[in-house]
Scaffold this motif. Structure first.
Motif, PDB file in Angstrom:
ATOM      1  N   MET A   1      63.689  66.027  27.738  1.00  0.00           N
ATOM      2  CA  MET A   1      64.294  66.136  26.438  1.00  0.00           C
ATOM      3  C   MET A   1      63.261  66.825  25.483  1.00  0.00           C
ATOM      4  O   MET A   1      62.129  66.101  25.482  1.00  0.00           O
ATOM      5  CB  MET A   1      65.093  65.013  26.128  1.00  0.00           C
ATOM      6  N   LEU A   2      63.479  67.518  24.775  1.00  0.00           N
ATOM      7  CA  LEU A   2      62.354  68.117  23.687  1.00  0.00           C
ATOM      8  C   LEU A   2      62.244  67.177  22.518  1.00  0.00           C
ATOM      9  O   LEU A   2      63.154  66.627  22.131  1.00  0.00           O
ATOM     10  CB  LEU A   2      62.948  69.451  23.244  1.00  0.00           C
ATOM     11  N   PRO A   3      61.018  66.859  21.889  1.00  0.00           N
ATOM     12  CA  PRO A   3      60.841  65.995  21.065  1.00  0.00           C
ATOM     13  C   PRO A   3      61.618  66.834  19.767  1.00  0.00           C
ATOM     14  O   PRO A   3      61.681  67.996  19.802  1.00  0.00           O
ATOM     15  CB  PRO A   3      59.193  66.087  20.757  1.00  0.00           C
ATOM     16  N   SER A   4      61.851  65.913  18.725  1.00  0.00           N
ATOM     17  CA  SER A   4      62.797  66.441  17.566  1.00  0.00           C
ATOM     18  C   SER A   4      61.458  66.731  16.680  1.00  0.00           C
ATOM     19  O   SER A   4      61.103  65.857  15.802  1.00  0.00           O
ATOM     20  CB  SER A   4      63.603  65.437  17.081  1.00  0.00           C
ATOM     21  N   VAL A  31      62.610  80.342  18.259  1.00  0.00           N
ATOM     22  CA  VAL A  31      62.351  81.560  19.323  1.00  0.00           C
ATOM     23  C   VAL A  31      63.243  81.264  20.355  1.00  0.00           C
ATOM     24  O   VAL A  31      63.105  80.445  21.032  1.00  0.00           O
ATOM     25  CB  VAL A  31      60.702  81.393  19.338  1.00  0.00           C
ATOM     26  N   PRO A  32      63.898  82.571  20.763  1.00  0.00           N
ATOM     27  CA  PRO A  32      64.441  82.362  22.004  1.00  0.00           C
ATOM     28  C   PRO A  32      63.869  82.300  23.174  1.00  0.00           C
ATOM     29  O   PRO A  32      62.609  82.884  22.900  1.00  0.00           O
ATOM     30  CB  PRO A  32      65.423  83.668  21.930  1.00  0.00           C
ATOM     31  N   SER A  33      64.040  81.510  24.178  1.00  0.00           N
ATOM     32  CA  SER A  33      62.932  81.402  25.333  1.00  0.00           C
ATOM     33  C   SER A  33      62.678  82.773  25.823  1.00  0.00           C
ATOM     34  O   SER A  33      61.815  82.964  26.419  1.00  0.00           O
ATOM     35  CB  SER A  33      63.746  80.663  26.305  1.00  0.00           C
ATOM     36  N   SER A  53      57.275  73.918  22.719  1.00  0.00           N
ATOM     37  CA  SER A  53      58.536  73.154  22.375  1.00  0.00           C
ATOM     38  C   SER A  53      58.802  73.392  21.053  1.00  0.00           C
ATOM     39  O   SER A  53      59.923  73.089  20.477  1.00  0.00           O
ATOM     40  CB  SER A  53      58.387  71.858  22.765  1.00  0.00           C
ATOM     41  N   TYR A  54      57.756  73.293  20.055  1.00  0.00           N
ATOM     42  CA  TYR A  54      58.092  73.408  18.716  1.00  0.00           C
ATOM     43  C   TYR A  54      58.606  74.786  18.240  1.00  0.00           C
ATOM     44  O   TYR A  54      59.693  74.918  17.653  1.00  0.00           O
ATOM     45  CB  TYR A  54      56.571  73.417  17.856  1.00  0.00           C
ATOM     46  N   LEU A  55      58.183  75.964  18.998  1.00  0.00           N
ATOM     47  CA  LEU A  55      58.548  77.275  18.813  1.00  0.00           C
ATOM     48  C   LEU A  55      60.011  77.320  19.440  1.00  0.00           C
ATOM     49  O   LEU A  55      61.146  78.069  18.704  1.00  0.00           O
ATOM     50  CB  LEU A  55      57.768  78.380  19.621  1.00  0.00           C
ATOM     51  N   ALA A  56      60.705  76.494  20.213  1.00  0.00           N
ATOM     52  CA  ALA A  56      62.103  76.459  20.573  1.00  0.00           C
ATOM     53  C   ALA A  56      62.824  75.845  19.770  1.00  0.00           C
ATOM     54  O   ALA A  56      64.160  76.002  19.790  1.00  0.00           O
ATOM     55  CB  ALA A  56      62.080  75.730  21.855  1.00  0.00           C
ATOM     56  N   GLN A  57      62.148  75.300  18.539  1.00  0.00           N
ATOM     57  CA  GLN A  57      63.024  74.616  17.397  1.00  0.00           C
ATOM     58  C   GLN A  57      62.759  75.366  16.246  1.00  0.00           C
ATOM     59  O   GLN A  57      63.646  75.178  15.251  1.00  0.00           O
ATOM     60  CB  GLN A  57      62.672  73.303  17.589  1.00  0.00           C
ATOM     61  N   SER A  58      61.596  75.940  15.901  1.00  0.00           N
ATOM     62  CA  SER A  58      61.445  76.877  14.651  1.00  0.00           C
ATOM     63  C   SER A  58      60.156  77.995  14.780  1.00  0.00           C
ATOM     64  O   SER A  58      59.425  77.617  15.479  1.00  0.00           O
ATOM     65  CB  SER A  58      60.961  75.743  13.511  1.00  0.00           C
ATOM     66  N   ASP A  59      60.730  79.024  14.535  1.00  0.00           N
ATOM     67  CA  ASP A  59      59.799  80.144  14.556  1.00  0.00           C
ATOM     68  C   ASP A  59      58.892  80.032  13.298  1.00  0.00           C
ATOM     69  O   ASP A  59      58.988  81.129  12.454  1.00  0.00           O
ATOM     70  CB  ASP A  59      60.392  81.637  14.622  1.00  0.00           C
ATOM     71  N   GLY A  60      58.030  79.169  13.380  1.00  0.00           N
ATOM     72  CA  GLY A  60      57.007  79.010  12.213  1.00  0.00           C
ATOM     73  C   GLY A  60      57.276  77.954  11.511  1.00  0.00           C
ATOM     74  O   GLY A  60      58.244  77.362  11.695  1.00  0.00           O
ATOM     75  N   PRO A  73      54.773  82.621  12.073  1.00  0.00           N
ATOM     76  CA  PRO A  73      55.852  83.120  12.883  1.00  0.00           C
ATOM     77  C   PRO A  73      55.359  83.836  14.046  1.00  0.00           C
ATOM     78  O   PRO A  73      53.958  84.426  14.125  1.00  0.00           O
ATOM     79  CB  PRO A  73      56.653  84.164  12.133  1.00  0.00           C
ATOM     80  N   LEU A  74      55.857  83.727  15.180  1.00  0.00           N
ATOM     81  CA  LEU A  74      55.152  84.110  16.538  1.00  0.00           C
ATOM     82  C   LEU A  74      54.747  85.549  16.435  1.00  0.00           C
ATOM     83  O   LEU A  74      53.750  86.072  16.861  1.00  0.00           O
ATOM     84  CB  LEU A  74      56.221  84.029  17.780  1.00  0.00           C
ATOM     85  N   ALA A  75      55.519  86.373  15.675  1.00  0.00           N
ATOM     86  CA  ALA A  75      55.095  87.769  15.828  1.00  0.00           C
ATOM     87  C   ALA A  75      54.054  87.746  14.803  1.00  0.00           C
ATOM     88  O   ALA A  75      53.202  89.097  15.030  1.00  0.00           O
ATOM     89  CB  ALA A  75      56.275  88.643  14.957  1.00  0.00           C
ATOM     90  N   ARG A  76      53.423  86.902  14.054  1.00  0.00           N
ATOM     91  CA  ARG A  76      52.221  87.185  13.495  1.00  0.00           C
ATOM     92  C   ARG A  76      50.837  86.254  14.389  1.00  0.00           C
ATOM     93  O   ARG A  76      49.845  86.478  13.431  1.00  0.00           O
ATOM     94  CB  ARG A  76      52.276  86.283  12.044  1.00  0.00           C
TER      95      ARG A  76
END
Length: 140
Positions: A1-4, A31-33, A53-60, A73-76
């Motif tokens: 389970m991912l951390p919250s 960010v989609p897997s 695991s953070y990015l799986a919950q928020s892109d930035g 954000p991952l794009a940056r």
């Protein structure tokens, strides 16, 4: 389970230093897997699990009303790989008004920072979680 991550970061914003400095937090869609996998494949590296695991919950992550971007954000993100300068690659994944934040892709996923107009990195935190704690204590 991912951390919250969101719950943990919101708790950090309620600390005395964060409240005194008005360091809030803004989150974004995850960010989609498949996008994470494409990024990793395109750069020939794996993103360490803790920040992945953070990015799986928020892109930035935006903090202090945009003065700090603990997680861009991952794009940056910038993948920095210069064999002449360093034996391992780095990810430039965060920034503040005065510093850029780097994730080491060497032997440990430590966080370093360097001044925007400087030339040498300095150790900042031993892990992503410790890095976030320092950000919300006003040390970034």
């Amino acid at each position: 389970m991912l951390p919250s991550w969101k719950a943990d970061i919101i708790a950090l914003t309620e600390g005395p230093e964060a409240r005194a400095a008005k360091i809030d937090a803004s989150f974004f869609p995850p960010v989609p897997s498949d996008r994470l996998e494409d990024w990793e494949r395109g750069h020939g590296t794996d993103i360490p699990e803790e920040i992945r695991s953070y990015l799986a919950q928020s892109d930035g992550l935006e903090a202090a009303r945009g003065l700090i971007w603990p997680v861009l954000p991952l794009a940056r993100w910038e993948f920095l790989d210069d064999d002449c300068a360093c034996s391992h690659p780095w990810l430039r994944f965060g920034e503040s008004a005065t510093h850029f934040y780097l994730l080491s892709l060497g032997h440990s996923p430590s966080i370093y920072r360097y001044e925007c107009f400087g030339s040498d990195e300095e150790f900042f935190a031993p892990s992503f979680r410790a890095y976030l704690a320092k950000v919300f204590r006003g040390e970034a």
